[in-house]
Structures are given as structure tokens and as C-alpha cells.
Design a protein around this motif. Structure first.
Motif, PDB file in Angstrom:
ATOM      1  N   PRO A  74     169.551 -16.590  74.766  1.00  0.00           N
ATOM      2  CA  PRO A  74     170.128 -17.920  74.762  1.00  0.00           C
ATOM      3  C   PRO A  74     169.225 -18.750  75.681  1.00  0.00           C
ATOM      4  O   PRO A  74     168.974 -18.188  76.831  1.00  0.00           O
ATOM      5  N   ASP A  75     169.015 -20.124  75.464  1.00  0.00           N
ATOM      6  CA  ASP A  75     168.142 -20.805  76.295  1.00  0.00           C
ATOM      7  C   ASP A  75     168.726 -20.972  77.703  1.00  0.00           C
ATOM      8  O   ASP A  75     168.071 -20.898  78.605  1.00  0.00           O
ATOM      9  N   TRP A  76     169.869 -20.957  77.788  1.00  0.00           N
ATOM     10  CA  TRP A  76     170.516 -21.085  79.198  1.00  0.00           C
ATOM     11  C   TRP A  76     170.550 -19.744  80.128  1.00  0.00           C
ATOM     12  O   TRP A  76     171.084 -19.933  81.290  1.00  0.00           O
ATOM     13  N   LEU A  77     170.053 -18.810  79.510  1.00  0.00           N
ATOM     14  CA  LEU A  77     169.859 -17.499  80.261  1.00  0.00           C
ATOM     15  C   LEU A  77     168.398 -17.169  80.716  1.00  0.00           C
ATOM     16  O   LEU A  77     167.996 -16.229  81.372  1.00  0.00           O
ATOM     17  N   ARG A  78     167.663 -18.092  80.262  1.00  0.00           N
ATOM     18  CA  ARG A  78     166.064 -17.893  80.568  1.00  0.00           C
ATOM     19  C   ARG A  78     165.639 -18.389  81.813  1.00  0.00           C
ATOM     20  O   ARG A  78     166.275 -19.441  82.239  1.00  0.00           O
TER      21      ARG A  78
END
Length: 330
Positions: A326-330
């Protein structure tokens, strides 16, 4: 209890004791365990009976059998409810040393059931269960916000729920994307798994495999719950445990891309937060002390960034490169 066993089963107990929280006794060098039951005699219990016989026939170790009474029945009344009697003719007096290897063989022997398991089947149903759980908690949150938090716990809950709600929705979407994007492999079907597998599941003395902990689900369920437990109990050293566990598991049962993504969707769902909130309201109803719940929720919120780091790192630790994150974990 002695007279109940002797009258109903014709067995003379030699010694009563507690085994992983259950009443147990020895008789003629066999181990008997009494399990209190609240399940339907026409639904879940026949499926558990089938699963125990199925695994034993496939050579799984330390699995008990259901013991019929002298009149042929399996469910019996005692003071305070009902019970079934299980018998172990083989058990292990030392904890399982290689749970990854042992679990892989357990899963492998659980494939190929000859009857349809309906009441204990969770295969493919995670989205439904997660959405229901999320909706229920959201209703409680709305009522809490509208009424105004009544204590520190409810204040923490009111402030933190939007974050964990978004995380849960992320997990649901990841699960849906996995079903759409990935092709299941030969082992991506239902097998005998556990409600919540952990290193403690087979750590008793003696070790035995409890059919009342079982359901039918994708094998990644057990892998994810084992990882979750190890992370929360050994946050500083979990990578080594996880790598060793997965290496042993995959020597027997390779995990497909489909299975890896299911596993990751399960870790994305913040079940530790949901349990904390749910347990608080359960204890509140019976006027139990909720101080530990307040401390636990505060700890969960305080360590949310560490959990995000765990979600970002676990794919490298397990050797799952190239999977979408997920984008928010990158």
C-alpha cells in the motif's frame, strides 16, 4: 466427575488433573480430555468429529478421537453444561521444536476432505467477516462520539478509530485485489487450520492437537497469525524467528504468490486493535476491571508507527519480494 465417567462410559479414571485448561484423567495408560461444548450437535460437532478422523487416517500425530458413551451418544450433560470426551492414545511430552515444519505437514494432511465442511469453513470469507466486524465497531464508535467519551479508554477509542478503520479498509481492498489479480496455486484451497495459531498452540505438556481450535481455511491464515503473535511478543527479535519458521514451512509446502498476498492482507487488518476494543466492552458489561484495557489501548496507539514499520519490513523478512505494498507504507 468420577461417577459420571464411570456410569456413562464404563471407564474408571485413575487420576484427574488439568491439561491446557481442560479437565483430564488417565485410565489404562490412555489420556482422556473433557471438553465443555456450546456448539450445535447437528452442525459444528459432526464436522469436528469428521476432521479428527480424517487427520488420524492421514497419519497426523497427537490427534484425539471422540469417545462414545455406553449408549452410543457423544454429547453428555454435567453440572453447568455439556461436554464431549476425547481420548489420546499418543502424545508428546516435549513442545514441538520446529513448528514451521510441523505446521506444513499438518496443512498437507488436511487437504482433500471427502465431505463439504460448511459450519467451520472460513475459506474465501475474510472480506465478509472483516466488513461485519468493522461495521459493528463503527456503530459503537459513532455512539461514543455522539454521547461523548466517558473515560480515558473511550477518549482514546474516539480519537484513534478513524486511523484503524482506514487500515482495516486497506486490508479488505488488498484481499479483494488479490482475488482479482492472482491465480491460485494447487495448495490455495481450504485445509484444516486454527482459529488463531501461535507458538503456544503446540507448546503444552504434553503436546496434543485440539480439534476445538480448528476451522477450515486457507493455510495462510495460520502463517499470518503465527507471525502476528511473534511480532507482538518478540518485537526486537521476531525477524530471525519468522525467517526460520518460513524456511522450514516452505521445505514441505511452498507458498504461492496468491497465498503470500492473502497472508499480507491478514496482517494489514489491525485485529489487535479490534480485539482490544471488543474485550473492553465485553468486560464493561460484567463490571470487570478495565484498567488493563486502557493501558493496552494506549500502548497500541503509541506503537502504531512501529506496526507500520513491521508491515513495511515483513515482506523482506519472509522473502516475498516484488509484492504490491500500500502507498501509505512506502
Amino acid at each position: 466427575m468420577f461417577s459420571i465417567i464411570e456410569q456413562k462410559f464404563g471407564i474408571r479414571p485413575e487420576q484427574f488433573f488439568k491439561l491446557t485448561g481442560y479437565d483430564a484423567f488417565m485410565a489404562n495408560q490412555l489420556l482422556y480430555i473433557m471438553i465443555s461444548v456450546h456448539e450445535n450437535e447437528q452442525k459444528e460437532l459432526p464436522e469436528r468429529y469428521y476432521l479428527t478422523n480424517f487427520l488420524r487416517e492421514n497419519g497426523e500425530k497427537y490427534v484425539p478421537v471422540f469417545v462414545p458413551a455406553l449408549d452410543g451418544t457423544f454429547v453428555h450433560q454435567k453440572e453447568g453444561g455439556y461436554f464431549v470426551l476425547l481420548m489420546l492414545d499418543r502424545w508428546e511430552n516435549a513442545p514441538v521444536s520446529d513448528s514451521g515444519y510441523e505446521l506444513a505437514n499438518f496443512h498437507k494432511k488436511g487437504f482433500g476432505m471427502q465431505i463439504e465442511i460448511k459450519n467451520l469453513n472460513r475459506t474465501g470469507q475474510w472480506k465478509t467477516f472483516w466488513e461485519k466486524r468493522l461495521d459493528q465497531l463503527e456503530d459503537v464508535w459513532k455512539k461514543t462520539v455522539m454521547a461523548g467519551p466517558g473515560n480515558d479508554f473511550e477518549t482514546y477509542f474516539a480519537e484513534s478509530f478513524p486511523y484503524y478503520s482506514a487500515m482495516a479498509e486497506n486490508a479488505i481492498q488488498y484481499f479483494v485485489d488479490t482475488i482479482i489479480d492472482e491465480t491460485p496455486g494447487p495448495f490455495d484451497v481450504g485445509t484444516v487450520t486454527h482459529e488463531r495459531f501461535s507458538p503456544q498452540t503446540w507448546s503444552g505438556m504434553p503436546v496434543w492437537k485440539n480439534p476445538f481450535q480448528w476451522i477450515v481455511d486457507h493455510p495462510s491464515r495460520d502463517l499470518a497469525e503465527w507471525i502476528r503473535f511473534v511480532y507482538f511478543h518478540y518485537p526486537q527479535t521476531y525477524p530471525a524467528y519468522v525467517q526460520r519458521f518460513f524456511s522450514a514451512y516452505e521445505k514441505v509446502m511452498p507458498v504461492s504468490s496468491f497465498g503470500k498476498r492473502l497472508l499480507y492482507s491478514r496482517l494489514l487488518f489491525p485485529v489487535h486493535y479490534f480485539r482490544c476494543i471488543e474485550y473492553y466492552y465485553i468486560r464493561l458489561q460484567v463490571n470487570a476491571n478495565v484498567k488493563q484495557d486502557i493501558a493496552e489501548l494506549k500502548k497500541i496507539i503509541k506503537t502504531s508507527e512501529q506496526y507500520e514499520n513491521f508491515l513495511a519490513e515483513i515482506l523482506k523478512i519472509t522473502g516475498f519480494p516484488g509484492m504490491p505494498v500500500p502507498d501509505w507504507l512506502r
